[in-house]
Design a protein around this motif. Structure first.
Motif, PDB file in Angstrom:
ATOM      1  N   GLU A   1       1.147  -1.495   0.081  1.00 56.04           N
ATOM      2  CA  GLU A   1      -0.180   0.445  -0.131  1.00 56.04           C
ATOM      3  C   GLU A   1       1.014   1.152  -0.331  1.00 56.04           C
ATOM      4  O   GLU A   1       0.427   2.272  -0.771  1.00 56.04           O
ATOM      5  CB  GLU A   1      -0.823  -0.353   0.849  1.00 56.04           C
ATOM      6  CG  GLU A   1      -1.899   0.690   1.481  1.00 56.04           C
ATOM      7  CD  GLU A   1      -2.913   1.387   0.687  1.00 56.04           C
ATOM      8  OE1 GLU A   1      -3.467   0.277   0.828  1.00 56.04           O
ATOM      9  OE2 GLU A   1      -3.908   2.012   0.619  1.00 56.04           O
ATOM     10  N   LEU A   2       1.721   1.215   1.151  1.00 52.23           N
ATOM     11  CA  LEU A   2       2.993   2.775   1.240  1.00 52.23           C
ATOM     12  C   LEU A   2       3.634   2.687  -0.149  1.00 52.23           C
ATOM     13  O   LEU A   2       3.194   3.608  -0.993  1.00 52.23           O
ATOM     14  CB  LEU A   2       3.906   2.240   1.885  1.00 52.23           C
ATOM     15  CG  LEU A   2       3.608   2.522   3.593  1.00 52.23           C
ATOM     16  CD1 LEU A   2       4.233   2.063   4.764  1.00 52.23           C
ATOM     17  CD2 LEU A   2       3.102   4.175   3.851  1.00 52.23           C
ATOM     18  N   ALA A   3       3.940   1.562  -1.059  1.00 53.90           N
ATOM     19  CA  ALA A   3       4.496   1.899  -1.380  1.00 53.90           C
ATOM     20  C   ALA A   3       4.009   1.960  -3.010  1.00 53.90           C
ATOM     21  O   ALA A   3       4.487   3.132  -4.150  1.00 53.90           O
ATOM     22  CB  ALA A   3       5.988   0.474  -2.049  1.00 53.90           C
ATOM     23  N   ALA A   4       2.883   1.311  -3.475  1.00 53.66           N
ATOM     24  CA  ALA A   4       2.109   1.563  -4.642  1.00 53.66           C
ATOM     25  C   ALA A   4       1.773   3.104  -4.314  1.00 53.66           C
ATOM     26  O   ALA A   4       1.275   4.027  -5.894  1.00 53.66           O
ATOM     27  CB  ALA A   4       0.605   0.535  -4.885  1.00 53.66           C
ATOM     28  N   ARG A   5       0.810   4.155  -3.318  1.00 56.26           N
ATOM     29  CA  ARG A   5       0.725   4.909  -3.446  1.00 56.26           C
ATOM     30  C   ARG A   5       1.688   6.311  -3.560  1.00 56.26           C
ATOM     31  O   ARG A   5       1.488   7.097  -3.735  1.00 56.26           O
ATOM     32  CB  ARG A   5      -0.175   4.825  -1.674  1.00 56.26           C
ATOM     33  CG  ARG A   5      -1.601   4.012  -1.711  1.00 56.26           C
ATOM     34  CD  ARG A   5      -2.556   4.938  -0.266  1.00 56.26           C
ATOM     35  NE  ARG A   5      -2.693   5.899  -0.771  1.00 56.26           N
ATOM     36  CZ  ARG A   5      -4.129   6.463   0.422  1.00 56.26           C
ATOM     37  NH1 ARG A   5      -3.273   5.575   1.685  1.00 56.26           N
ATOM     38  NH2 ARG A   5      -3.808   7.152   0.636  1.00 56.26           N
ATOM     39  N   SER A   6       2.711   5.647  -2.758  1.00 53.92           N
ATOM     40  CA  SER A   6       3.763   6.760  -3.047  1.00 53.92           C
ATOM     41  C   SER A   6       4.310   7.184  -4.345  1.00 53.92           C
ATOM     42  O   SER A   6       4.059   8.227  -5.174  1.00 53.92           O
ATOM     43  CB  SER A   6       4.919   6.058  -1.963  1.00 53.92           C
ATOM     44  OG  SER A   6       4.900   6.140  -1.020  1.00 53.92           O
TER      45      SER A   6
END
Ligand SMILES: [Zn+2]
Lengths: 495, 95
Positions: free
Chosen positions: A397-402
């Motif tokens: 989630e963190l990587a995709a949204r970043s």
């Protein structure tokens, strides 16, 4: 009843070079966005009394392509000459195209392709340099001509008839495009017409040494079109031959919408172009040292890079293949690995999981995505996940949204918490001693760098990353490395 | 050996020239005479001379890859009998 035929295919590729100016004049080659007929001068318009002069950069880029394809380069005392290819069509204001007939810049190379685990060699007959033609817009009752593209440098890469299936043809084109992109000499953009392909294809009874009558297929504007058009043409020819008919030597066009090849014209014979030496351009005698220098500055090519990724980072052949397909991706991988050298495999997986989908689903460039998801953030996410501080789904989630640029204020707080223990080393004071140590311990790569081998920078960045356990800012590391190495070049010592 | 009508028609087609039957006859005989002149050159012994494509003693004339201003579009179009929105316009050419 079905007889066994062998498929014989040769490919001809035209690629626009990435020069600032045109091939024989100083008009800008950036024609894509320009208003019609705004990048034109007496030379590229073929007005009487104008004289063409060869663009050195285009020559250099063609030599790079020749060398990368393992070709022989025609050097002094061998001459390179230019020839006029004569034909009348309104896309050629001069009535001829300046090209190269019998003495091309490079000849006799090969491209290796891998298909189904088997390696095949496709011999390259020649690489020559010529000029692009004008763009024609066909309207209902008129044709409109824009000469901006006229004179843009174009290389032609011709294979021997060594390709044995439509799948091989596609693999060949993919490999050629990849090499051109790694060399940085062409965008290889097929949709925009920067890379255009033609194929000639014939069938012969299996085991026969003689070549059958061939047809030529034009308008192959995508990898898919190459494979589909050739597959279609194989079946078309097979049916004619099986019915006892004869193949006509002719030029076909690929109609993408209908999925068929259609007759364009019967073959005009080579002598109809009435090639003759271009009197306006003196011959070239290439200096051997210059060609050697170009060779020593060739960037790392995909095959070598793939081997290095496997050896240096312990990647699988499959992962190395995926990560080296595009030069920008390979470069990003190394930047990301530098931020988390403990586990290159995890970095590669994370790029595939979090960055590839964004590249695929949006128009965003990799450079843009890298700004949103810089190496230290990605490294931090992987570290946090590997240390069990966040779950896989949180990391995703963190990587995709970043990567998508969707990180809101609340998320930044979350990121900060995640990376609380992941302190970056971001100052020159703390980094310089490390860099000096790495340079002192590696005299051979330092010597290589001073000889012009810029690719060893990656090695140094990797070494610094190891020393700092991946907590240094790679951009800063790179900047400091270059500064330090240039100091050494200026006469400083590496002590 | 001269040039026959068929060869003249072929050359005229390549050069996009429309010739009358009378002109074809005239050019066939004129081109034959020109060829005859060149044939006499073939009698010269060139055994020890390397093939030459250029007689001007210049080599390696190159320019740096630098952009210089192009012509104003109105000048580019000034010789065109038909134009439209900055394009040069011709009769339809679709193959
Ligand atoms: Zn120009």
């Amino acid at each position: 009843m079905a007889k066994d035929y062998e498929i014989v295919i040769g490919m001809e590729a035209h690629a626009q070079l990435l020069t600032k100016s045109k091939m024989f004049c100083g008009c800008s080659a950036a024609y894509a966005q320009a208003p019609p007929n705004s990048l034109v001068c007496p030379i590229c318009l073929g007005l009487p009394g104008s004289l063409p002069v060869v663009n050195q950069k285009a020559l250099q880029q063609t030599i790079m392509v020749g060398l990368a394809l393992g070709c022989k380069i025609r050097i002094d005392p061998q001459q390179i000459k230019w020839d006029r290819k004569n034909y009348h069509y309104p896309d050629l204001p001069k009535g001829y195209q300046i090209s190269q007939y019998d003495l091309p810049i490079a000849y006799g190379g090969e491209i290796k392709i891998a298909l189904g685990g088997e390696e095949r060699r496709i011999r390259i007959r020649r690489v020559h340099l010529e000029e692009d033609t004008a763009k024609l817009l066909h309207a209902d009752r008129a044709t409109l001509i824009d000469f901006n593209r006229s004179g843009v440098p174009l290389i032609e890469v011709v294979t021997e008839p060594d390709i044995r299936s439509p799948q091989e043809a596609k693999a060949y084109v993919e490999k050629l495009r990849q090499i051109l992109r790694y060399l940085g000499v062409s965008s290889g953009n097929m949709e925009e017409g920067s890379l255009r392909l033609e194929a000639n294809i014939s069938l012969r009874p299996a085991g026969s040494a003689e070549l059958g009558t061939r047809t030529e297929i034009k308008n192959l504007n995508s990898f898919r079109a190459v494979e589909k058009a050739l597959a279609y043409e194989v079946e078309r020819q097979r049916k004619i031959l099986e019915a006892g008919g004869k193949i006509q030597q002719q030029t076909m066009g690929w109609d993408e919408a209908k999925g068929v090849t259609v007759l364009q014209r019967t073959k005009e014979y080579a002598q109809d172009y009435r090639y003759f030496p271009e009197p306006d351009l003196p011959p070239l005698l290439l200096n051997k040292e210059w060609v050697e220098e170009i060779k020593s500055h060739l960037p790392e090519l995909p095959e070598a890079l793939k081997r290095r990724f496997i050896k240096e980072y312990g990647l699988t052949a499959y992962d190395a293949e995926i990560l080296t397909q595009e030069p920008e991706v390979a470069e990003a991988f190394e930047e990301y690995v530098a931020a988390y050298p403990q586990n290159p495999k995890a970095v590669g997986d994370r790029i595939a999981r979090s960055i590839f989908p964004v590249l695929k689903e949006s128009e965003d460039s990799l450079a843009e995505i890298k700004r949103r998801l810089p190496p230290w953030v990605l490294g931090g996410i992987i570290a946090a996940k590997e240390q069990g501080k966040v779950t896989t789904s949180t990391a995703d989630e963190l990587a995709a949204r970043s990567a998508r640029g969707e990180i809101a204020a609340a998320d930044v707080k979350a990121l900060e918490a995640v990376f609380a223990q992941y302190q970056r080393i971001g100052t020159s004071d703390s980094l310089l001693p490390v860099i000096e140590k790495v340079l002192a311990e590696n005299p051979k790569p330092v010597a290589d760098y001073l000889k012009g081998k810029d690719t060893v920078l990656r090695f140094f960045i990797g070494q610094v990353a190891k020393e700092t356990k991946g907590q240094a800012d790679p951009n800063l590391v790179k900047e400091l490395l270059v500064r330090k190495l240039e100091d050494i070049r200026q006469g400083g010592t590496n002590q | 050996m001269g040039i026959d009508r068929r060869q003249v028609e072929h050359i005229a087609e390549l050069a996009k020239l429309e010739l009358t039957p009378e002109e074809i006859e005239i050019f066939a005989s004129q081109l034959s005479v020109i060829l005859e002149h060149f044939r006499s050159l073939q009698e010269v012994d060139t055994g020890g001379i390397p093939p030459t494509a250029q007689v001007i003693p210049l080599r390696n004339v190159l320019r740096q890859d630098e952009v210089v201003p192009s012509l104003p579009t109105e000048d580019v179009l000034s010789n065109a009998p038909h134009k439209e929105k900055g394009y040069i316009k011709t009769p339809p050419l679709r193959e």
